[in-house]
Design an enzyme around this catalytic site. Structure first.
Site, mmCIF file in Angstrom:
data_model
loop_
_atom_site.group_PDB
_atom_site.id
_atom_site.type_symbol
_atom_site.label_atom_id
_atom_site.label_comp_id
_atom_site.label_asym_id
_atom_site.label_seq_id
_atom_site.Cartn_x
_atom_site.Cartn_y
_atom_site.Cartn_z
ATOM 1 N N ALA A 118 -8.526 -7.991 -10.443
ATOM 2 C CA ALA A 118 -8.835 -8.958 -11.492
ATOM 3 C C ALA A 118 -9.576 -8.245 -12.614
ATOM 4 C CB ALA A 118 -9.694 -10.090 -10.928
ATOM 5 N N LYS A 119 -9.679 -8.866 -13.755
ATOM 6 C CA LYS A 119 -10.462 -8.314 -14.868
ATOM 7 C C LYS A 119 -10.794 -9.437 -15.819
ATOM 8 C CE LYS A 119 -11.628 -4.034 -16.244
ATOM 9 N NZ LYS A 119 -11.650 -2.801 -15.434
#
Ligand code: GLU
Length: 429
Positions: A118-119
């Site tokens: 994720a980011k």
């Protein structure tokens, strides 16, 4: 209709503009021939599982209301909760965050950490904000993405222009909204708040560890080796210091203020002190200024791009005169540049392996928070080194086995793990 629907291009795919997401897709295409029957599932890697865009309104110190655009993308959660940093930068876009999230999936799987990828990011130049404005923006952003993050759902961490103080505000905001203290919701926190010893240095330390492994494979000694570093923040600064302490000569450093060069080696402690006083390397008396574009052509054993993506491209890769490129940044090399460097016999230790030290110690932090039992710095550094060495060994063995670059090998190892998990979990509902 239904049968062909998987071939309809998603709206965020702009074939004309090969940004970071387009680069990531090319990297996946390169690995697909090596995935065997798992290739049936490869489309999974080409679509983020979930992407959230949030409006982040705050009251500025002068009474104006400002709106910032924030993102959190969960690329894949087949192997565990989403994991990856939050970036504050004026050029952040949704498709950039998608690519960064995807590279986290690959990185976490390459290191065999029990995470997906994720980011997050906010499109803002944080240097333009006061400390109270930065706090208000961080807290509002955390509340907005609070619907999808959590200690067992998605765990943010620092990235470009974010740090332990920002993680503290994120942890506090999430905890206040939940009604109980949840230290494991973010990593990269201060040690006083359930952070881990060694986390701040971990990315730079990992860069140094894999550089040593690659050097050994190439028959190069660290002592006396020349090192060129782009980016002198948390990653580049720590890596430069560790190279310097091991007897290497850091001959050039570049950051957003300019480039300094000294063929005999820069004094890294002096340079770090200069940067903390002046905010950048420009004006450092212990070296000469160099035009920025000349950095790439310097004769050196190690070149460490540790700033932003898209730095080594078809426009400059054939000027590179390094033996080994160690990617401290995420996505610094385009696929065309990869090919040029490979043709020149230059080894590239890819981002998904080289800069994985940070998320590895984030994993240690998360485990320590869950068990409320904290380890010594020595233990953390030993475990970090062991995991990084083992990951390097399995990637380099895969590279030799298939006759491919270390990047393609890292993608083979990682995408195989992700898609194996995908396959055995199956589709539901
Ligand atoms: N932002 C770092 C990276 O790109 C660390 C992420 C984390 O610790 O979750 O790997």
């Amino acid at each position: 209709m239904a049968a062909s629907s998987s071939h309809v291009l998603p709206s965020y795919l702009d074939a004309q503009a090969l940004g970071p997401w387009g680069i990531y897709l090319q990297q996946v295409d390169r690995v697909t021939p090596y995935l065997g029957s798992l290739a049936r599932w490869v489309e999974t890697l080409k679509r983020p599982k979930r992407a959230l865009i949030v409006d982040v309104p705050i009251e500025m110190d002068d009474g104006r209301i400002a709106h910032f655009e924030g993102y959190r993308v969960q690329h894949n959660t087949s192997r565990g909760p989403g994991k990856g940093g939050v970036r504050y930068h004026q050029d952040v876009t949704l498709s950039e965050v998608m690519a960064l999230a995807a590279w986290m999936s690959v990185k976490n799987a390459a290191l065999n950490l029990p995470y997906g990828g994720a980011k997050g990011g906010i499109r803002v130049d944080p240097r333009q904000l006061s400390q109270p404005e930065l706090e208000r923006m961080t807290r509002r952003y955390t509340s907005e993405i609070g619907v999808i993050i959590g200690p067992s759902k998605d765990i943010p961490a620092p990235d470009v222009n974010t740090n332990a103080q920002i993680m503290s505000w994120m942890m506090d905001t999430y905890s206040m909204n939940e009604g109980s203290t949840a230290t494991g919701v973010v990593t990269g926190k201060p040690v006083a708040l359930g952070g881990s010893l060694g986390r701040t240095e971990a990315t730079g330390r990992g860069v140094f560890v894999v550089a040593c492994e690659a050097a050994r494979d190439a028959g190069l000694a660290i002592e006396g080796a020349r090192v060129v570093v782009q980016g002198f923040g948390n990653v580049g600064g720590t890596a430069a210091r560790l190279f310097h302490d091991a007897g290497a000569k850091v001959i050039a450093v570049q950051d957003h203020t300019g480039t300094v060069h000294r063929e005999g080696g820069l004094d890294i402690s002096d340079l770090l002190a200069h940067v903390s006083r002046q905010g950048g390397v420009a004006g450092f008396a212990g070296g000469q200024a160099l035009p920025n574009e000349e950095l790439w052509g310097l004769q050196t054993e190690f070149l460490v791009p540790a700033a932003l993506e898209g730095q080594l491209t078809s426009a400059n890769a054939d000027r590179v005169r390094a033996r080994i490129v160690v990617e401290g940044a995420n996505g610094p090399t385009t696929p065309e540049a990869d090919d040029i460097l490979a043709d020149k016999g230059i080894i590239v230790v890819p981002d998904v392996l080289a800069n994985a030290g940070g998320v590895t110690v984030s994993y240690f932090e998360w485990v320590q928070d869950f068990s409320s039992f904290f380890w010594s710095e020595e233990e953390i550094n030993q475990r970090l080194e062991r995991i990084m060495r083992e990951a390097y060994a399995s990637v380099s063995q895969t590279a030799k086995q298939h006759g491919v670059t270390l990047r393609t090998a890292a993608f083979i190892v990682a995408c195989t793990r992700i898609l194996q998990a995908r396959q055995v979990r199956g589709l539901y509902p």
